[in-house]
Design a protein around this motif. Structure first.
Motif: not given
Length: 811
Positions: A281-291
């Motif tokens: 129902d919910v998703m969490n993405l504690s990540l990323g890049n610089t684009l």
């Protein structure tokens, strides 16, 4: 010298200009545009002169299952598989070597493939390819400040109560019946605070390709152990010694980041797809890049996950405090991007005095583990030990038990690491002095009470470190309210010009669950900071909102969290933080649950108005939803900060009636006299008022954004002897300019990429002309045959352009 690195952080605007006057054997090619076609979009950084392999994400023109569904188009898994196989086979023919690693069809249509970098232009010309993205490496900080069990209490997790979670629990909303997917480094689902939130099916491990999404253990030969995902999961739904925001939610774990906390886009997209298909129902993405691009592959996948009914929450990034630093997937159009705040804290003054009677005027408190530990320094005399820059080697062999470590800033060692080493060595505190002129930042949550001095005072104390003791007088000064963390990335988003983050949440010194990797005591608690820690607060809040309002769609959840967020004040200015710093503000869970009025979207961008055009008008709209059981009448007003409003006229329905349970579309007409405004962006508010209910929606308007280099014309003339005058028109000039050569197919289309004809840089606006003798930059003389010419132009971090002319003949 040719710059080999091609940087494409934004979109490649693929404009294919085809000239029709070619006839076999002709020596002069010139004519008018007869049609426009598109080459694939290119993102990322590549060395197009290198044959070194790299993995890229290929997006297909054929729509994914979810995208087609929401566009009302027929699509089947079988058809998509057939189309994908056709494109893969064509790629195999066009490049010397390729290896497909992952395939996608649900919320993203495409595949991950390894190809030589210098053959990436061949992908751009492959029929059926829409875009090519880099397989970016994501890395999370796996270090943890462990909290000793003796000092632990359930109240230690202050952040969940601060946003109102406990009030939501008291109202009966704990996340029960809501499933939250944690897409991260895996989760230690055996931790007693988390075990009850997992069922028999735990999720999936895309690193080792099995159904055991555990954290990377200690002594894995591939890299360091990880704790990040477990910490994130605890903030969402821990239910033991500590309580997460939604303590009775169900958890699913998807391990997309492996040893050392490192992973790739290929795995992240796979994790998003699997989470949607598994019924999250919910998703969490504690990540990323610089684009900073809304159309990066992960952002697209999240947008379609939202369309499929999954509330997608992602961290905004840790590259602040400058603007334009938000990275994908925080740039997603639809997902909720989260910035980080620091909880309110007390400020203390400090006086430092050496035993020879000298007081150091620059003395100030930098950070401390607790107020009790800080105030315990009062009334005592301490020996000082000089430990240089505070590296582990400089602490080695020195006696610091019960003493103060004197540490210099510098050597690339973070402040917190210097304090941690002091604690390990037995020091009760530290004096940290600057190694350059100027002030040092306040860093909360240091492992030992840390007093800072400027460079002059620090060097003066160092000169007599072995001859004096020091004493401190520390006193309470005042409290600072919730503030935005300096490291939190800022918007806006290129191309869509959206405000980011959407909301903020606590992300500094957050205590949560972690594995210890100690067999005798495997389950622990630790403090981390970052937008990675802020995001799960919002994911947990979304779970509470969904439980309370099970009929709400994802955009109602998003708007509720944004519309009811609390505006944050910068203590340095006494004014609200900019929109692209805090978003709509810091979330307040119970207010979101009880919202009776929703304004969508929760932030509003008017887009770009070109300064050269003078007055320019646009027609837009937003929506007001009345969730109550009685009709409401709303007053609507647009305002802008400073003097901008004099040159911006917004007309709309100032008084709008909305029936109970209905949504009203409100039209907006905006006229901007851009010639009276400097280039840049301007912030304001859309204020919707009904009785005592006031909803302030952040708004943004851009004036005179750069005219990125679009190749509006391209051609070539033969000068004889296989020499050609190649020309193009660049309205905005170009920082980098390349001419690519492709083989020509029997129909005159783009065949295989052959190589680069020439490279130039720093071209002014206007026409660019180059004489080319048929020799590629690597020295290869093209054999007789028919070829196609393509131009690549790049300006700053803006739009790129690729244009191709008709057939050029080498005799």
């Amino acid at each position: 010298m040719r710059n080999k690195l091609v940087t494409a952080l934004m979109i490649v605007s693929a404009i294919l200009l085809v000239f029709s006057s070619f006839s076999a054997g002709a020596q002069v090619n010139q004519g008018k545009v007869t049609k426009v076609e598109e080459l694939a979009t290119l993102y990322g950084e590549y060395d197009l002169s290198s044959s070194k392999p790299t993995t890229v994400i290929v997006e297909l023109e054929e729509e994914s299952l979810v995208e087609a569904k929401h566009k009302g188009k027929a699509q089947t898994k079988k058809n998509l598989n057939n189309v994908r196989n056709q494109v893969k086979n064509e790629v195999g023919k066009r490049v010397s070597t390729s290896k497909v690693e992952r395939e996608y069809d649900y919320v993203f249509s495409g595949f991950a493939v390894e190809v030589p970098q210098n053959e990436i232009p061949s992908l751009l010309a492959t029929p059926g390819v829409k875009a090519v993205y880099p397989n970016v490496t994501y890395t999370v900080d796996s270090s943890t400040e462990y909290v000793v069990e003796e000092s632990y209490s359930p109240e230690m997790l202050d952040s969940a109560p601060f946003i109102g979670s406990n009030e939501a629990w008291d109202a009966g909303f704990t996340g029960e019946g809501v499933t939250v997917a944690v897409i991260d480094t895996g989760v230690d689902y055996t931790h007693p605070d988390l075990a009850g939130q997992f069922g028999a099916y735990k999720g999936y491990d895309f690193v080792d390709n099995d159904e055991d999404p555990q954290e990377t253990p200690k002594n894995d030969p591939r890299g360091a152990e990880t704790t990040h995902g477990t910490h994130v999961a605890g903030t969402v739904a821990a239910n033991g010694l500590i309580k997460g925001v939604a303590p009775e939610a169900t958890l699913l774990a998807y391990r997309v980041l492996g040893p050392g906390g490192s992973g790739t886009t290929a795995n992240v997209i796979a994790g998003i797809e699997r989470a949607v298909q598994d019924g999250a129902d919910v998703m969490n993405l504690s990540l990323g890049n610089t684009l900073n691009s809304p159309d990066f592959a992960t952002s697209i996948a999240l947008d379609w996950a939202m369309a499929e009914g999954v509330v997608a929450v992602t961290s905004n990034g840790n590259s602040g405090p400058n603007n334009w630093t938000v990275g994908s997937p925080g740039t997603s159009r639809d997902a909720i991007s989260v910035g980080a705040t620091q909880l309110p804290y007390n400020v203390f003054t400090a006086t430092t005095t050496s035993s020879d009677g000298v007081s150091y005027a620059s003395s100030a408190v930098q950070g401390f583990p607790s107020e009790d530990a800080l105030k315990a320094l009062n009334g005592q005399n301490f020996d000082l030990v000089d430990v240089g820059f505070g590296s582990p080697a400089e602490f080695a062999g020195k006696e610091l038990e019960g003493k103060i470590a004197l540490i210099s800033r510098g050597a690339g060692i973070p402040f917190v690491d210097k304090a941690t080493e002091a604690k390990k060595a037995g020091a009760v505190g530290a004096v940290l002095y600057n190694n350059v002129a100027g002030d040092m930042p306040l860093i909360p949550g240091m492992d030992v009470p840390t007093i800072m001095l400027n460079q002059a005072d620090g060097e003066a104390l160092k000169a007599k470190v072995n001859d004096v003791t020091v004493s401190f007088n520390i006193a309470f000064s005042h409290q600072v309210g919730e503030t935005v963390a300096d490291f939190s990335s800022r918007g806006p988003v290129m191309d869509t010009w959206m405000i980011k983050p959407d909301v903020s949440a606590p992300g500094v010194a957050i205590v949560s669950t972690v594995p210890t990797f100690d067999p005798s005591n495997p389950y622990g608690y630790g403090a981390k900071q970052g937008t990675s820690m802020a995001s799960p607060h919002v994911a947990g809040a979304a779970a509470l909102v969904l439980q309370a309002n099970p009929d709400w769609d994802v955009f109602q959840v998003k708007s509720a969290l944004m519309n009811t967020a609390e505006d944050l004040i910068n203590p340095a200015t006494g004014e609200s933080y900019p929109h692209n710093t805090q978003g709509a503000g810091s979330i307040r869970v119970l207010d979101a649950i009880n919202a009776e009025t929703l304004v969508n979207p929760g932030s509003y961008s008017f887009g770009v108005f070109e300064k050269a055009k003078g007055k320019e008008s646009a027609r837009q709209h937003f929506e007001i939803q009345n969730l109550s059981n009685e009709a409401k009448r709303y007053n609507v007003e647009f305002t802008f900060k400073n003097e901008v409003g004099k040159h911006v006229k917004v007309t709309t329905s100032n008084n709008t009636r909305v029936n109970p349970g209905k949504t009203q579309k409100v039209n907006v007409n905006v006229t901007v006299d851009a010639s009276k405004l400097d280039s840049g962006y301007y912030e304001g508010y859309l204020t919707v008022t009904e009785g005592e209910t006031v909803v302030e929606v952040p708004t943004i308007l851009f004036v005179g954004e750069p005219d990125f280099p679009r190749v509006t014309s391209l051609g070539f003339d033969s000068l004889g002897n296989n020499t050609f005058d190649i020309w193009s028109y660049l309205p905005g000039g170009a920082d980098e300019y390349e001419v690519w050569i492709y083989s020509a197919t029997a129909t005159g289309g783009l065949g295989s990429y052959v190589g680069d004809a020439l490279y130039d840089s720093n071209l002014p606006a206007g026409y660019a002309e180059h004489v080319w003798d048929g020799t590629l930059v690597d020295g290869t003389v093209l054999p007789a045959g028919n070829y196609r010419v393509a131009i690549y132009a790049k300006k700053g971090n803006g739009e790129r352009a690729v244009a191709a002319a008709d057939v050029l003949t080498i005799e």
